[in-house]
Design an enzyme around this catalytic site. Structure first.
Site, PDB file in Angstrom:
ATOM      1  N   GLY B  19      -8.654  24.145  76.482  1.00 44.51           N
ATOM      2  CA  GLY B  19      -7.128  23.808  76.246  1.00 44.51           C
ATOM      3  C   GLY B  19      -6.905  22.741  77.497  1.00 44.51           C
ATOM      4  CG  ASP B 131      -8.121  33.233  75.602  1.00 48.92           C
ATOM      5  OD1 ASP B 131      -7.647  33.593  74.368  1.00 48.92           O
ATOM      6  OD2 ASP B 131      -8.531  31.960  75.426  1.00 48.92           O
TER       7      ASP B 131
END
Lengths: 319, 692
Positions: B19, B131
């Site tokens: 990301g 995550d």
């Protein structure tokens, strides 16, 4: 003018002391401890003879005792190994028999006084003398005066507590410094150590130990490097060092004078004591504090007795 | 970027895109190792928030030191790049390993235990992953788990939470939908229990081969996460381990208050499942190996059996001819590790208890051996250390500190017990090396950290044609010693060594021996010509207490009979330490021995045993011509505290010429007077029986 100075122990040593502290006509007699009466009679006879033979007038007599003396009343409160003394007016009888003023004091006080007047503590205003013999004696000089405490019993350094050893002291308590560092206890510990560590089987003291061992034997052997003797005295030094640190921390003395037969071991013992003090005393107090051996040796008691008698005479109010 | 060099890192290939930026495989040209380089994308470089977040990720992850968490090497800025250099983990992701099929039960347990342990540690440090997903879990070929990408990790440290709050943008959903917790899906405030839910989703996928929450799009998936229950695992995996469903139910509870409240609880349940009712340690590759990554066997037939014919209880192998999987899998794996029958003889001694080290948990650290007088260089010593550690890990009862933990003590001058306390171990193995490149002696000791005593001491000699073989020979020699070869206990062998120091060490090492042979050998050591060795033997025999009585009695009888007074002396000493009244008759005899030391030791021993029957003889001994004997008798009478001795002691006090004896007599008298007769613990036998 001369002054009689006497130091009573197992043997009574006495001499005539001049104003500079020098000794004349030194003598010794065995101390008669069969009874209080025998003791007093023996003392009087010996002192009377000395006074009669003196080359100059004898102004006063000072007598040091290994016990507790009430300075004000001159009563002997405690005198170990001397039985039936409390019923006798020792001070009165001596003064009447000798015809001169007599002053009794603790022997350690007198030794301290001597070292202060003409020995290792000369010039100091705050000093302590510790004698290491059969018992532990201590005399305190503070603010330029011999300190005796409320009743004259100050300085019982040997009965300060050093630890939790279960050895009982003559005073009835346990853990007293005396039970570790006095002469007889040094011998006791030497005997005990012999059985604890096989190394010491080769000690030069072993043959003596089969017959009779004295503190002086241990001290002599230590001087010559005997491992057993050194180990015992190093332990002694450790305990002493801690106790002396307490005095320095408490009183901020400038001189600690060590005397008595145990100090005959020499420099190594003194060095060990100094090391232990350096470890335990408050550093700023050590800056102007020295630990030394006495210079008057076994004569300190007699000298101090004579010089104290001189001072008392000089300070006595005119009759 | 491929081919470009940033500081010492030469980028070799792109391996992904995160990301925050690209991820590359690179070569660290300084240390010659492959690393992963995560670069913050140029577009985000100018964003203060992005940079902060990037750095925060690295900082948080680098604070975690755990074998199952990917190691961060450094965080740097160079030539306009912000990068994180981290450990390159060779292997496959868990996602790849699962590949839409359940994993084998052994594999599930191994991975989940490691993963849970890593997460528990991170949570303990106040770090939440946020995550967790199979793509973020790497599996090495050996089966070791490495958790990656604490990229969205959040610190729960309240003192710094405000610094992070604006970075995580409360209200913005972060994470991967299929694996996120309901509270994440709702963009609510989260804590460690969010990770627990995500862990549950990963476990579910390992067990079933399917995602717990699926949908056609992210909205559907998040709806399922928040509102729907996943399919029961038993329907998807007939070989399910008992207990797994319960773990999943609790981990996947929608309400965080109904879930496991911390990873330690979950880990405990996993261990329970993995070993029935016996606690199993987390596989760490040292004392509990990883399991191979395996998929569950295809249960084709089971797929077509109507449900009413399938056994309801999971884990049972009800149909012959098919692999049972489950627990059988686990045992097969263990058997594989041991080797097929016939190929390898199992060495059961490695699985036995390790009695040298006391206690239950038995942790050991092997320290780098000192170079006393050898030509081996530092590299060899390091290599030898690692080889030795590898050998010692074969003992299943031991937990060994890895070389990374002990290398810092290379040539550390501090004593072993201090280092051992630093490392938190029960015992230390240390040694020194003497010799040449082809002939070496290793003198070794094992030290008990709590007491500082020597548990074992030995020497191993090896002579080989090269230094590596030498290493192998020494390691093997040591291992054989610890396995307790029938040829003999090393310490017993060393009782005859030419060096008195080695003999003393060997004697001390026999403190913990329960071997009857050892006691007889110790009693024999009383005959040693060196007094220190005799003394050590006496002490250690005393340590063994009443067990050594027979051996010491025999030694005493022999030595007194043969007039071996030195031996008798230490035999008597041992008798005193043991303290058994069985020794009283022989000690009373020894009290009259012509050798003063024997008589003295006998008196002391009688005092320690405190049998009042000895009192009359001890009183007689007060008259002994040898002052040592008189002193010992005074000591003994003080210990006995018998009032009948007071009068004799008072005479001693008065008449003895030795002031040490006088001082002791004073002590003894005071002790007796302090202690009323009958209140002490000594035997209250006071008869006129003649024992001689």
């Amino acid at each position: 003018m001369l002054f009689l100075g006497a130091d009573i122990g197992r043997t009574t040593r006495f001499a005539l002391v001049d104003e500079t502290g020098r000794l004349h006509q030194q003598s010794r007699v065995p101390t008669d401890i069969r009874s209080g009466r025998a003791f007093v009679n023996g003392l009087i006879a010996a002192f009377r003879e000395a006074i009669e033979k003196a080359s100059a007038p004898v102004g006063a007599a000072g007598i040091g005792l290994p016990g507790l003396v009430d300075h004000h009343t001159q009563q002997i409160e405690v005198l170990t190994n001397f039985l039936n003394i409390s019923a006798i007016d020792l001070h009165g009888e001596c003064e009447r028999a000798l015809g001169i003023p007599v002053i009794f004091d603790n022997d350690a006080n007198l030794a301290a006084f001597a070292e202060w007047q003409c020995g290792a503590a000369q010039g100091a205003t705050d000093a302590v003398l510790i004698t290491l013999g059969r018992g532990i004696g201590c005399g305190l000089i503070l603010k330029g005066e011999l300190q005796r405490g409320a009743r004259g019993f100050a300085g019982e350094f040997g009965h300060t507590k050093i630890g939790n050893e279960p050895i009982e002291c003559s005073c009835g308590a346990s853990g007293c410094l005396e039970t570790v560092v006095s002469g007889p206890n040094i011998v006791r510990r030497t005997r005990e150590l012999l059985f604890l560590d096989p190394r010491f089987t080769h000690s030069t003291l072993v043959s003596k130990m089969r017959i009779k061992l004295t503190c002086e034997d241990v001290v002599d052997a230590a001087k010559f490097g005997d491992e057993l003797a050194r180990t015992v005295l190093e332990d002694t030094a450790r305990s002493l060092g801690i106790a002396i640190s307490n005095i320095i921390n408490l009183l901020n003395v400038e001189k600690v004078v060590l005397g008595g037969p145990v100090m005959g071991a020499g420099d190594f013992l003194l060095a060990s004591i100094r090391e232990e003090v350096a470890r335990n005393a408050f550093a700023p107090l050590l800056v102007r504090c020295s630990i030394v051996t006495g210079t008057l040796g076994n004569d300190a008691g007699m000298i101090g007795a004579g010089l104290l008698a001189k001072r008392e005479l000089e300070q006595a109010p005119p009759k | 970027m491929v081919g470009k060099t940033i500081r010492q890192y030469r980028i070799q290939e792109a391996i992904g895109k995160g990301g925050m930026g690209a991820v590359y495989k690179a070569l660290d040209t300084q240390l010659n190792r492959v690393v992963v380089l995560k670069l913050l994308s140029r577009e985000l470089l100018g964003h203060e928030k992005a940079r902060s977040r990037f750095l925060r990720e690295a900082r948080l992850a680098s604070a975690l030191d755990h074998p199952n968490i990917c190691t961060i090497y450094e965080i740097q800025e160079s030539e306009g790049f912000y990068y994180i250099a981290m450990q390159f983990v060779e292997g496959q992701t868990l996602k790849q390993a699962i590949n839409k099929r359940p994993l084998a039960n052994s594999t599930i347990l191994s991975i989940s235990l490691q993963f849970a342990d890593a997460l528990a540690m991170a949570h303990d440090r106040g770090i939440i992953h946020r995550d967790i997903k199979p793509q973020n879990i790497m599996l090495t070929p050996r089966g070791q788990v490495k958790v990656l990408d604490f990229g969205l990790a959040k610190s729960v440290d309240e003192s710094t939470a405000h610094l992070h709050a604006d970075l995580t943008e409360h209200g913005k959903t972060l994470g991967t939908p299929s694996y996120m917790s309901p509270e994440q899906a709702r963009s609510e405030r989260i804590d460690r229990r969010a990770d627990i839910f995500s862990f549950g989703t990963v476990l579910y996928e390992m067990v079933t081969g399917r995602k717990a929450f699926a949908g056609d799009n992210n909205v559907d998936i998040m709806y399922a996460v928040c509102n729907l229950e996943p399919k029961a695992v038993a329907e998807l995996n007939p070989n399910l381990l008992p207990g797994i469903q319960e773990i999943l139910t609790k981990a996947l509870a929608k309400d965080p208050a109904q879930r496991y409240q911390n990873m330690h609880e979950l880990l405990a349940d996993l261990k329970e499942v993995s070993s029935g009712s016996v606690q199993m340690t987390v596989p760490d590759g040292i004392h509990q190996p990883y399991a191979e990554v395996k998929r569950a066997p295809r249960n084709w037939f089971n797929q077509f059996i109507p449900s009413f014919l399938r056994k309801k209880k999971s884990g049972s192998s009800s149909i012959s001819g098919l692999d049972a999987g489950g627990l059988t899998d686990l045992s097969q794996t263990q058997a594989q590790r041991r080797g097929k029958p016939g190929e390898r003889t199992p060495d059961f001694s490695l699985h036995d208890d390790f009695p040298l080290i006391p206690g239950q948990h038995k942790t050991l650290a092997v320290l780098p051996f000192r170079n006393l007088a050898s030509q081996m260089d530092d590299a060899w010593r390091v290599s030898f250390l690692e080889a030795l550690i590898a050998e010692m890990t074969k003992f299943k009862a031991l937990t060994i500190r890895p070389s990374s933990a002990v290398l810092q003590y290379f040539d550390d001058p501090r004593n072993a017990t201090e280092i051992g306390r630093d490392l938190g171990v029960d015992a230390i193995l240390l040694g020194s090396l003497l010799g040449t490149e082809t002939r070496l002696r290793a003198v070794v000791q094992m030290i008990d950290i709590s007491s500082g005593s020597i548990l074992w001491a030995g020497k191993i000699d090896a002579e080989e044609s090269d230094s590596l073989r030498l290493q192998d020979a020494l390691c093997k020699g040591l291992l054989e010693h610890f396995k307790g070869k029938k040829e003999g206990n090393a310490a017993l062998d060393l009782l005859k060594d030419e060096s008195p120091d080695v003999r003393i060490d060997a004697i001390l090492a026999l403190k913990t021996s329960n071997d009857l042979t050892a006691l007889n050998e110790l009693a024999d050591a009383l005959k040693d010509p060196i007094l220190e060795v005799k003394s050590a033997a006496a002490e250690v025999l005393g340590y063994h207490g009443k067990n050594a009585t027979t051996a010491v009695l025999a030694a005493l009888d022999e030595s007194l009979g043969k007039r071996q007074f030195q031996t008798a002396r230490f035999g008597v000493r041992a008798a005193g330490i043991i303290g058994s009244t069985e020794f009283v008759p022989v000690l009373l005899d020894a009290l009259t021995c012509e050798d003063g030391f024997v008589a003295s030791e006998a008196a002391l021993a009688l005092g320690k045993i405190r049998d009042l029957r000895a009192c009359p003889d001890l009183i007689d001994a007060l008259q002994h011509k040898d002052a040592n004997v008189r002193f010992a008798a005074v000591q003994a009478l003080g210990n006995l505290a018998d009032p009948q001795a007071v009068s004799a002691l008072e005479t001693r006090l008065r008449d003895d010429s030795d002031e040490g004896i006088q001082a002791k007599a004073l002590w003894a008298i005071n002790r007796i007077r302090r202690k009323p007769f009958g209140t002490s613990t000594m035997t209250a036998i006071h008869t006129s029986t003649n024992l001689k």
